[in-house]
Design an enzyme around this catalytic site. Structure first.
Site, PDB file in Angstrom:
ATOM      1  N   HIS A 269       0.884  -1.191   0.000  1.00 26.22           N
ATOM      2  CA  HIS A 269       0.000   0.000   0.000  1.00 26.22           C
ATOM      3  C   HIS A 269       0.912   1.228   0.000  1.00 26.22           C
ATOM      4  O   HIS A 269       1.718   1.389  -0.909  1.00 26.22           O
ATOM      5  CB  HIS A 269      -0.928  -0.114   1.216  1.00 26.22           C
ATOM      6  CG  HIS A 269      -2.066   0.841   1.248  1.00 26.22           C
ATOM      7  ND1 HIS A 269      -2.435   1.633   0.199  1.00 26.22           N
ATOM      8  CD2 HIS A 269      -2.955   1.129   2.246  1.00 26.22           C
ATOM      9  CE1 HIS A 269      -3.490   2.361   0.536  1.00 26.22           C
ATOM     10  NE2 HIS A 269      -3.819   2.080   1.773  1.00 26.22           N
ATOM     11  N   HIS A 308      -2.117  -2.043  -9.972  1.00 24.47           N
ATOM     12  CA  HIS A 308      -3.121  -1.466  -9.085  1.00 24.47           C
ATOM     13  C   HIS A 308      -4.364  -2.328  -9.105  1.00 24.47           C
ATOM     14  O   HIS A 308      -4.732  -2.845 -10.151  1.00 24.47           O
ATOM     15  CB  HIS A 308      -3.469  -0.031  -9.516  1.00 24.47           C
ATOM     16  CG  HIS A 308      -4.077   0.750  -8.406  1.00 24.47           C
ATOM     17  ND1 HIS A 308      -5.425   0.696  -8.141  1.00 24.47           N
ATOM     18  CD2 HIS A 308      -3.529   1.577  -7.488  1.00 24.47           C
ATOM     19  CE1 HIS A 308      -5.666   1.460  -7.092  1.00 24.47           C
ATOM     20  NE2 HIS A 308      -4.537   2.006  -6.673  1.00 24.47           N
ATOM     21  N   ASP A 364       2.861   5.671  -6.797  1.00 27.01           N
ATOM     22  CA  ASP A 364       4.093   5.567  -6.026  1.00 27.01           C
ATOM     23  C   ASP A 364       5.346   5.446  -6.874  1.00 27.01           C
ATOM     24  O   ASP A 364       6.455   5.536  -6.353  1.00 27.01           O
ATOM     25  CB  ASP A 364       4.013   4.356  -5.091  1.00 27.01           C
ATOM     26  CG  ASP A 364       3.048   4.613  -3.952  1.00 27.01           C
ATOM     27  OD1 ASP A 364       3.002   5.765  -3.497  1.00 27.01           O
ATOM     28  OD2 ASP A 364       2.357   3.682  -3.540  1.00 27.01           O
TER      29      ASP A 364
HETATM   30  N1  CMC Z   1       5.219  -6.628 -10.417  1.00 28.35           N
HETATM   31  C1  CMC Z   1       5.145  -7.855 -11.010  1.00 28.35           C
HETATM   32  N2  CMC Z   1       4.013  -8.545 -11.130  1.00 28.35           N
HETATM   33  C2  CMC Z   1       2.903  -8.018 -10.609  1.00 28.35           C
HETATM   34  C3  CMC Z   1       2.898  -6.761  -9.981  1.00 28.35           C
HETATM   35  C4  CMC Z   1       4.114  -6.065  -9.907  1.00 28.35           C
HETATM   36  N3  CMC Z   1       4.174  -4.858  -9.328  1.00 28.35           N
HETATM   37  N4  CMC Z   1       1.639  -6.458  -9.572  1.00 28.35           N
HETATM   38  C5  CMC Z   1       0.889  -7.519  -9.911  1.00 28.35           C
HETATM   39  N5  CMC Z   1       1.646  -8.438 -10.556  1.00 28.35           N
HETATM   40  C6  CMC Z   1       1.188  -9.699 -11.146  1.00 28.35           C
HETATM   41  C7  CMC Z   1       0.819 -10.713 -10.078  1.00 28.35           C
HETATM   42  O1  CMC Z   1       1.919 -11.500  -9.714  1.00 28.35           O
HETATM   43  C8  CMC Z   1      -0.252 -11.486 -10.783  1.00 28.35           C
HETATM   44  O2  CMC Z   1       0.362 -12.327 -11.718  1.00 28.35           O
HETATM   45  P1  CMC Z   1      -0.244 -13.791 -12.025  1.00 28.35           P
HETATM   46  O3  CMC Z   1      -1.595 -13.530 -12.616  1.00 28.35           O
HETATM   47  O4  CMC Z   1       0.730 -14.412 -12.954  1.00 28.35           O
HETATM   48  O5  CMC Z   1      -0.331 -14.477 -10.710  1.00 28.35           O
HETATM   49  C9  CMC Z   1      -0.998 -10.422 -11.596  1.00 28.35           C
HETATM   50  O6  CMC Z   1      -0.019  -9.417 -11.836  1.00 28.35           O
HETATM   51  C10 CMC Z   1      -2.211  -9.831 -10.869  1.00 28.35           C
HETATM   52  O7  CMC Z   1      -1.761  -9.243  -9.658  1.00 28.35           O
HETATM   53  P2  CMC Z   1      -2.538  -9.304  -8.293  1.00 28.35           P
HETATM   54  O8  CMC Z   1      -1.538  -9.451  -7.181  1.00 28.35           O
HETATM   55  O9  CMC Z   1      -3.630 -10.328  -8.361  1.00 28.35           O
HETATM   56  O10 CMC Z   1      -3.206  -7.884  -8.244  1.00 28.35           O
HETATM   57  P3  CMC Z   1      -3.855  -7.180  -6.981  1.00 28.35           P
HETATM   58  O11 CMC Z   1      -4.928  -6.324  -7.499  1.00 28.35           O
HETATM   59  O12 CMC Z   1      -4.195  -8.167  -5.915  1.00 28.35           O
HETATM   60  O13 CMC Z   1      -2.641  -6.306  -6.391  1.00 28.35           O
HETATM   61  C11 CMC Z   1      -1.147  -4.516  -6.049  1.00 28.35           C
HETATM   62  C12 CMC Z   1      -2.493  -4.958  -6.627  1.00 28.35           C
HETATM   63  C13 CMC Z   1      -1.042  -3.006  -6.104  1.00 28.35           C
HETATM   64  C14 CMC Z   1      -1.057  -4.952  -4.552  1.00 28.35           C
HETATM   65  C15 CMC Z   1      -0.020  -5.201  -6.848  1.00 28.35           C
HETATM   66  O14 CMC Z   1      -0.085  -4.778  -8.208  1.00 28.35           O
HETATM   67  C16 CMC Z   1       1.362  -4.918  -6.290  1.00 28.35           C
HETATM   68  O15 CMC Z   1       1.782  -5.607  -5.353  1.00 28.35           O
HETATM   69  N6  CMC Z   1       2.091  -3.862  -6.792  1.00 28.35           N
HETATM   70  C17 CMC Z   1       3.365  -3.490  -6.264  1.00 28.35           C
HETATM   71  C18 CMC Z   1       3.189  -2.691  -4.991  1.00 28.35           C
HETATM   72  C19 CMC Z   1       2.686  -1.276  -5.273  1.00 28.35           C
HETATM   73  O16 CMC Z   1       3.212  -0.582  -6.138  1.00 28.35           O
HETATM   74  N7  CMC Z   1       1.703  -0.838  -4.481  1.00 28.35           N
HETATM   75  C20 CMC Z   1       1.174   0.516  -4.586  1.00 28.35           C
HETATM   76  C21 CMC Z   1      -0.271   0.537  -5.008  1.00 28.35           C
HETATM   77  S1  CMC Z   1      -0.817   2.176  -5.445  1.00 28.35           S
HETATM   78  C22 CMC Z   1      -0.748   3.117  -4.024  1.00 28.35           C
HETATM   79  C23 CMC Z   1      -1.484   2.572  -2.869  1.00 28.35           C
HETATM   80  O17 CMC Z   1      -2.614   2.086  -2.993  1.00 28.35           O
HETATM   81  O18 CMC Z   1      -0.960   2.673  -1.777  1.00 28.35           O
END
Ligand code: CMC
Length: 432
Positions: A269, A308, A364
């Site tokens: 987050h 996201h 971010d």
């Molecule tokens: N790098 C590499 N792969 C990723 C990333 C990433 N940053 N984000 C998602 N994926 C992949 C994930 O591994 C999954 O792949 P697969 O389908 O092969 O298993 C696919 O993309 C879908 O991801 P998810 O984890 O199901 O998506 P989510 O909606 O649950 O998670 C998220 C969203 C923001 C937690 C995630 O994209 C992430 O961890 N990003 C990096 C951390 C980040 O930048 N967070 C800031 C968010 S914006 C500001 C805030 O809200 O605070």
């Protein structure tokens, strides 16, 4: 009159059909709960870890269309607010639902400005932390401590008392955040300068030394103002959900916001901006990017600042921030990490792994570069997020308190453990 839309569900276990009303694109989980096979069998529940498809509330604070990259605060596009408003005006808008008149604005700014000081005992509490305490931990505990200074805050059905706490929290957050920063630096805490604007005062509390008055470059003040506006609210994200969930026990707002700060602290987050900067530093050089990207694709780690839950096209906040990066670097000079960030973005956006998963830079990805240019260390980045998000948390909490539909948050579970085991006392178990 519009016709009621319905969803017909047939339970193949019993052959019975149920007609569920659809309101605003949702069916009520309680209506699904009526679908059961008999008295001994509870109705069907929804299994939704991470609430990926569950609406927890009705809200008129913030609108997001993730596919189109739209973000609006109380109906106003974030681009227009970032361009022409101020953080305090946006905070007023979020909490009150409408833009202030001139008189309302003056009163609001005056109120916030004159609640920036904190009780001296809170200063002693901060001083009790270890020299290397993380500023988010310090912020979290000091906001929690505020509840003990304002015990009337527990009267959450009293509108005036609610208002007073919201003013206090928005006003004091920069003071507490700046003092957490000064603590780590071993520097004296700087008291608020109420002649300055909200963001200029924050910079003064961060950086003032022996000078009579700290005057930040107006372009940096403006950039910080934009960052604060962008971070003010973002509907039902993890920390806002935490604030609402904890607030649902009718605890005081300081305690509820403390839960939000805890949620924001995490690297998935608000902690992502700190993680982005550490990642860029670790990559170190543009030539190391391909190997790093390979590692991400192999699942070794995530590309922080990408992806996201809601935005699947672009994050409108990231677009605005990218412009602010240019403005800030005009004053501070270009940070070499920018070249790595730009190249990383370019390579990722052309790579099928990221494209097929709809992973784009989020807010971010670039915000950390601005903070670093402002000479704010990575540990402080999430604090820089928590300060402006306070107005959003409070707007959402305030809306929650008035929402007659709401109840104490208490999700169901699917129990997967053992049942009715016979307990054998320790001395007998260990004697075996
Ligand atoms: N790098 C590499 N792969 C990723 C990333 C990433 N940053 N984000 C998602 N994926 C992949 C994930 O591994 C999954 O792949 P697969 O389908 O092969 O298993 C696919 O993309 C879908 O991801 P998810 O984890 O199901 O998506 P989510 O909606 O649950 O998670 C998220 C969203 C923001 C937690 C995630 O994209 C992430 O961890 N990003 C990096 C951390 C980040 O930048 N967070 C800031 C968010 S914006 C500001 C805030 O809200 O605070």
């Amino acid at each position: 009159m519009t016709e009621t839309q319905t969803l017909t569900v047939r339970d193949n276990r019993t052959g019975e059909e149920y007609e569920l009303p659809i309101t605003d694109g949702t069916v009520r989980a309680s209506d699904i709960g009526k679908i059961g096979t008999g008295e001994d069998n509870p109705g069907i529940a929804i299994y939704d870890p991470g609430f990926t498809n569950t609406a927890s509330c009705r809200s008129s604070v913030t609108y997001i269309d993730g596919d189109k990259g739209i973000l609006e605060d109380r109906g106003y596009p974030i681009e227009q607010l970032a361009e022409s408003s101020t953080y305090l005006e946006v905070a007023y808008l979020l909490i009150h639902g409408e833009l202030p008149t001139k008189e309302e604005h003056e009163k609001w700014v005056h109120e916030i400005t004159f609640h920036t000081f904190v009780h001296e005992n809170l200063k002693s509490q901060l001083q009790g932390f270890r020299y290397d305490a993380h500023p988010m931990g310090m912020l979290m505990s000091s906001v929690g401590a505020l509840s003990t200074f304002y015990p009337e805050a527990r009267q959450i059905s009293n509108e005036q008392i609610r208002h007073d706490q919201m003013v206090r929290m928005i006003a004091k957050m920069p003071t507490l955040g700046a003092w957490a920063f000064r603590h780590a630096q071993g520097k004296p805490y700087v008291y608020p300068d109420n002649e300055l604007s909200y963001t200029a005062n924050f910079l003064s509390m961060l950086f003032k030394m022996s000078e009579q008055k700290y005057e930040a470059d107006p372009r940096l003040v403006k950039a910080l103002e934009v960052l604060f506006i962008l971070h003010a609210d973002h509907e039902q994200n993890c920390s806002t959900n935490a604030v609402r969930s904890v607030g649902s026990s009718q605890v005081d707002p300081y305690s509820a916001v403390t839960a939000g700060i805890g949620a924001l602290y995490g690297p998935l987050h608000g902690g992502a901006n700190e993680a982005v900067l550490k990642m860029l530093k670790r990559i170190g050089n543009v030539s190391n990017i391909p190997a790093f990207i390979e590692g991400v694709k192999n699942g070794n780690e995530k590309l922080m600042g990408f992806g996201h839950r809601v935005y699947k096209n672009f994050d409108p906040r990231a677009t605005i921030i990218k412009k602010a990066v240019d403005d800030v670097f005009e004053v501070t000079g270009v940070n070499p990490l920018l070249a790595i960030a730009v190249e990383l973005e370019k390579i990722a956006l052309a790579d099928d792994y990221f494209v097929s998963r709809k992973l784009y830079p989020n807010v971010d990805f670039y915000s950390g570069l601005i903070y670093e240019a402002l000479q704010v260390p990575p540990e402080m980045f999430t604090v820089m997020f928590a300060i402006p998000r306070t107005s959003g948390w409070l707007a959402q909490w305030n809306e929650f308190v008035d929402d007659k539909d709401q109840k104490i948050a208490r999700p169901k579970q699917i129990y997967t453990g053992d049942r009715t085991l016979d307990f054998v006392p320790a001395e007998k178990r260990w004697a075996l």
